[in-house]
Scaffold this motif. Structure first.
Motif, PDB file in Angstrom:
ATOM      1  N   LEU A  15     -12.873 -19.003 -18.258  1.00  0.00           N
ATOM      2  CA  LEU A  15     -11.830 -17.755 -18.027  1.00  0.00           C
ATOM      3  C   LEU A  15     -10.888 -18.274 -17.106  1.00  0.00           C
ATOM      4  N   TRP A  73     -12.300  -6.638 -14.024  1.00  0.00           N
ATOM      5  CA  TRP A  73     -13.583  -5.968 -14.669  1.00  0.00           C
ATOM      6  C   TRP A  73     -12.974  -5.079 -15.404  1.00  0.00           C
ATOM      7  N   SER A 114     -10.107 -12.383 -15.430  1.00  0.00           N
ATOM      8  CA  SER A 114     -11.439 -12.643 -14.972  1.00  0.00           C
ATOM      9  C   SER A 114     -11.627 -10.998 -13.993  1.00  0.00           C
ATOM     10  N   ILE A 117     -12.263 -16.014 -22.033  1.00  0.00           N
ATOM     11  CA  ILE A 117     -11.551 -15.088 -21.938  1.00  0.00           C
ATOM     12  C   ILE A 117     -10.389 -15.238 -21.035  1.00  0.00           C
ATOM     13  N   GLN A 171     -13.948  -7.910 -20.283  1.00  0.00           N
ATOM     14  CA  GLN A 171     -14.656  -8.695 -19.368  1.00  0.00           C
ATOM     15  C   GLN A 171     -16.206  -7.968 -19.603  1.00  0.00           C
ATOM     16  N   TYR A 224     -19.567 -10.394 -20.242  1.00  0.00           N
ATOM     17  CA  TYR A 224     -20.632 -10.274 -19.561  1.00  0.00           C
ATOM     18  C   TYR A 224     -21.947 -10.027 -20.007  1.00  0.00           C
ATOM     19  N   LEU A 277     -15.460 -10.606 -12.789  1.00  0.00           N
ATOM     20  CA  LEU A 277     -16.243 -11.327 -13.931  1.00  0.00           C
ATOM     21  C   LEU A 277     -16.848 -12.628 -13.464  1.00  0.00           C
TER      22      LEU A 277
END
Length: 318
Positions: free
Chosen positions: A30, A6, A4, A1, A10, A14, A36
């Motif tokens: 990432l 949230w 990083s 992704i 993300q 997770y 994250l």
């Protein structure tokens, strides 16, 4: 992704990574080091930070990100690469193909060419999105509306799958406790704790339309002077949002908390939950409001309309 921080994408990465960890060997690549990365590391999932992987477009960094991902795929030899977000998707799909990864999945968390951009940018992004879909063996689409658009692109029908986001139950705080904690974080006067609270959980990003929310509160306070708005989140627009709040003389009416860990647990604090986005994937924030059994007012965009029926399970505004 790509990022990083949230946000919804993300959270998606997770939850998939931690769930897959039960049966598979999982690693996450990432850009940057944010919430994250910290959450993944605390779940003992290996994290590979790709410094060149950034949201903003730069040819030099795109090239470096491609080679960084290519080398990583050659080193780890994964059976599956699961790509998320546009930047990591396009760069990662090409790198994974050349590294001969057997299975490439791409989850589209919304179509970037539908954002408010110049016409030529939309056409260019449409092309690169289509190429990303072609390079991936399977593309996961999270809303019906996006699936209908993607199905109009040539040669993709057999590659597309509709899989909507889902969430687990939320361990909600009690209303009084949630309000007390939020009031402390937002530097709210104790006398305002018992007022009507309108709340949202959103990244401080243009797509979230938070200026519309602030404008709405400016109108609402004329009839409901005790109403208060609390915006939980963080991001690039924090300074401009604070400036707008001050310019509209809404200090004491609208409060920014910044990023809060486990933000959905505070939903009991709100009388009304809102999401004023102009573009979304399939927003967790609306699903979470439903689990918390809160009155909901939001923007009438297609992704929210897939969750909320206007004037039945919420109020949607054009």
């Amino acid at each position: 992704i790509t990022k990083s921080n949230w946000g919804g994408a993300q959270k998606y990465v997770y939850e998939i990574a931690t769930a897959a960890q039960e049966k598979f060997s999982v690693a996450v690549a990432l850009g940057g080091h944010g919430v994250l990365a910290e959450k993944l590391e605390s779940s003992t999932i290996p994290v590979y930070e790709i410094a060149s992987l950034e949201r903003d477009i730069s040819f030099g960094k795109e090239l470096k990100a491609f080679f960084d991902l290519f080398r990583l795929f050659r080193k780890l030899r994964p059976h599956v690469v699961h790509l998320n977000s546009s930047k990591a998707g396009g760069t990662g799909a090409l790198a994974a193909r050349l590294a001969r990864v057997p299975k490439i999945l791409y989850t589209s968390h919304g179509l970037p060419f539908e954002e408010d951009r110049p016409f030529w940018q939309k056409k260019l992004i449409w092309f690169f999105t289509w190429v990303t879909f072609l390079l991936s063996h399977t593309t996961i689409i999270i809303t019906n509306a996006n699936l209908e658009v993607a199905l109009k692109m040539p040669w993709l029908g057999h590659r597309l799958r509709l899989i909507r986001n889902g969430i687990k139950p939320i361990p909600l705080l009690k209303k009084d406790e949630a309000r007390r904690l939020l009031a402390r974080v937002a530097h709210m006067k104790e006398s305002l704790v018992d007022s009507v609270w309108i709340g949202t959980i959103a990244e401080y990003h243009p797509n979230k339309g938070l200026s519309y929310l602030i404008e709405a509160i400016d109108i609402v306070r004329a009839k409901h002077p005790t109403a208060r708005c609390i915006i939980i989140g963080g991001g690039e627009l924090e300074d401009s949002l604070r400036h707008e709040i001050k310019t509209r003389n809404l200090t004491g009416h609208v409060f920014l908390t910044g990023f809060l860990k486990d933000a959905p647990t505070y939903l009991a604090a709100f009388d009304i939950v809102t999401l004023t986005s102009i573009k979304e994937g399939l927003p967790y924030a609306v699903l979470e409001a439903g689990i918390a059994k809160k009155a909901f007012v939001g923007s009438a965009i297609s992704s929210i309309q897939e969750i909320v029926s206007d004037m039945q399970s919420g109020i949607l505004v054009r």
